[in-house]
Design an enzyme around this catalytic site. Structure first.
Site, PDB file in Angstrom:
ATOM      1  N   HIS A   1       0.809  -1.229   0.000  1.00 38.45           N
ATOM      2  CA  HIS A   1       0.000   0.000   0.000  1.00 38.45           C
ATOM      3  C   HIS A   1       0.837   1.272   0.000  1.00 38.45           C
ATOM      4  O   HIS A   1       0.315   2.350  -0.284  1.00 38.45           O
ATOM      5  CB  HIS A   1      -0.925   0.015   1.221  1.00 38.45           C
ATOM      6  CG  HIS A   1      -2.004  -1.010   1.161  1.00 38.45           C
ATOM      7  ND1 HIS A   1      -2.932  -1.069   0.149  1.00 38.45           N
ATOM      8  CD2 HIS A   1      -2.306  -2.041   1.980  1.00 38.45           C
ATOM      9  CE1 HIS A   1      -3.763  -2.077   0.354  1.00 38.45           C
ATOM     10  NE2 HIS A   1      -3.403  -2.689   1.464  1.00 38.45           N
TER      11      HIS A   1
ATOM     12  N   ARG B   1       7.163  -5.470   3.168  1.00 37.24           N
ATOM     13  CA  ARG B   1       5.814  -6.022   3.046  1.00 37.24           C
ATOM     14  C   ARG B   1       5.559  -6.012   1.534  1.00 37.24           C
ATOM     15  O   ARG B   1       5.378  -4.950   0.937  1.00 37.24           O
ATOM     16  CB  ARG B   1       4.786  -5.174   3.792  1.00 37.24           C
ATOM     17  CG  ARG B   1       3.438  -5.954   3.985  1.00 37.24           C
ATOM     18  CD  ARG B   1       2.358  -5.642   3.027  1.00 37.24           C
ATOM     19  NE  ARG B   1       1.788  -4.348   3.209  1.00 37.24           N
ATOM     20  CZ  ARG B   1       0.701  -4.069   3.976  1.00 37.24           C
ATOM     21  NH1 ARG B   1       0.041  -5.014   4.571  1.00 37.24           N
ATOM     22  NH2 ARG B   1       0.252  -2.829   4.075  1.00 37.24           N
TER      23      ARG B   1
HETATM   24  C1  3PY Z   1      -3.844  -4.086   7.805  1.00 34.99           C
HETATM   25  O1  3PY Z   1      -4.083  -3.559   8.891  1.00 34.99           O
HETATM   26  O2  3PY Z   1      -4.688  -4.640   7.095  1.00 34.99           O
HETATM   27  C2  3PY Z   1      -2.487  -4.075   7.309  1.00 34.99           C
HETATM   28  O3  3PY Z   1      -2.222  -4.646   6.277  1.00 34.99           O
HETATM   29  C3  3PY Z   1      -1.453  -3.311   8.061  1.00 34.99           C
HETATM   30  O4  3PY Z   1      -1.114  -2.188   7.335  1.00 34.99           O
HETATM   31 MG    MG Z   2      -3.857  -5.336   5.200  1.00 36.99          MG
END
Ligand code: 3PY
Ligand code: MG
Length: 268
Positions: A52, A84
């Protein structure tokens, strides 16, 4: 430079697998000079969010290089860079590791079979299917395939209905180092209309207990994303050992707003 070993991938893996507390900082912005400074502040890991965050491949490269630079600042305790990744797919997982990540956090994993796929993607044969081409990691992670397999940390995220339903089997996946809760997606998966709807607090807390218990039974790290030091402290006290405390964009906005409020107060 820090202690050297403190910031190494192998030492980080030892700490994660020993379920020692490791504290992370979440980076969503492609701002390497800021990432370098953040990596020198004392966090054990800096996570570059390529799902993201505004982090493409080039930003992963710049960000991981910045983390290593920050970890080598005189007096800095040393942090490692973790990505990530954008998806549970061998290509982004392999690229993040080639670019020098000490580990990967893999989103939206909904079954033990999917977790096994993530583990295989992060490890060279015979343990997995990672293709050899460690352009940057060849300098510091491993570098021999077997050493890299031993050093690289893999956590899969629990943030879907399937992931929660299969949490025990997923935690038992051979080679998996931890589960990492994404509370925003998990709350939506539980049926909440928004990722912070307090009406779903109880269900979310029950899910977190299930994740912690599954990790404890499997002997792997329980991880979670939080938004403040206070929340992180609470999760550590509950038994989570891999906690990402907060992140750059949230802090920038909060600090900007708070400082503005202080200044405006002078205007009456
Ligand atoms: C979530 O909370 O869904 C995450 O992926 C953390 O950013
Ligand atoms: Mg998430």
């Amino acid at each position: 430079m820090g202690t050297g070993s403190q910031g190494s991938a192998a030492e980080f893996a030892r700490r994660v697998r020993g379920r020692e507390a490791v504290l992370g900082y979440w980076v969503a912005l492609d701002a390497p000079p800021a990432t370098e400074r953040l990596a020198a502040t004392g966090y054990d890991l800096v996570v570059l969010d390529a799902q993201h965050g505004l982090i493409d491949d080039r930003a992963v490269l710049a960000g991981l290089t910045a983390v290593d630079a920050g970890a080598s600042v005189p007096g800095a305790p040393g942090a490692v860079g973790v990505v990530r990744v954008a998806a549970n797919d061998p290509t982004p997982i392999g690229r993040a590791l080639d670019l020098g990540a000490a580990g990967v956090i893999v989103p939206l994993v909904s079954s033990a079979a999917e977790a096994a796929g993530a583990v295989r993607a992060a490890r060279y044969p015979p343990d997995g299917v990672r293709s050899f081409g460690p352009l940057r990691s060849g300098l510091r992670v491993g570098p021999a395939p077997a050493q890299s397999n031993a050093a690289v940390v893999v956590l899969t995220m629990v943030e879907t209905a399937g992931g929660l339903a299969e949490v025990d089997a997923t935690a038992a996946t051979p080679g998996l180092d931890g589960l990492f809760v994404g509370p925003n997606d998990l709350r939506l998966a539980l049926g909440a209309p928004t990722p912070d709807d307090p009406a779903f607090d109880e269900q979310l807390e029950a899910a977190l207990v299930a994740v912690r218990e599954a990790c404890a039974a499997a002997g792997i790290a329980a991880g979670i994303f939080t938004t403040s030091g206070e929340e992180a402290a609470q999760r550590l006290a509950e038994g989570f050992s891999f906690v990402c405390v907060s992140g750059d964009l949230a802090h920038l906005e909060r600090a900007a707003r708070d400082e503005l409020a202080v200044a405006r107060a002078a205007l009456g």
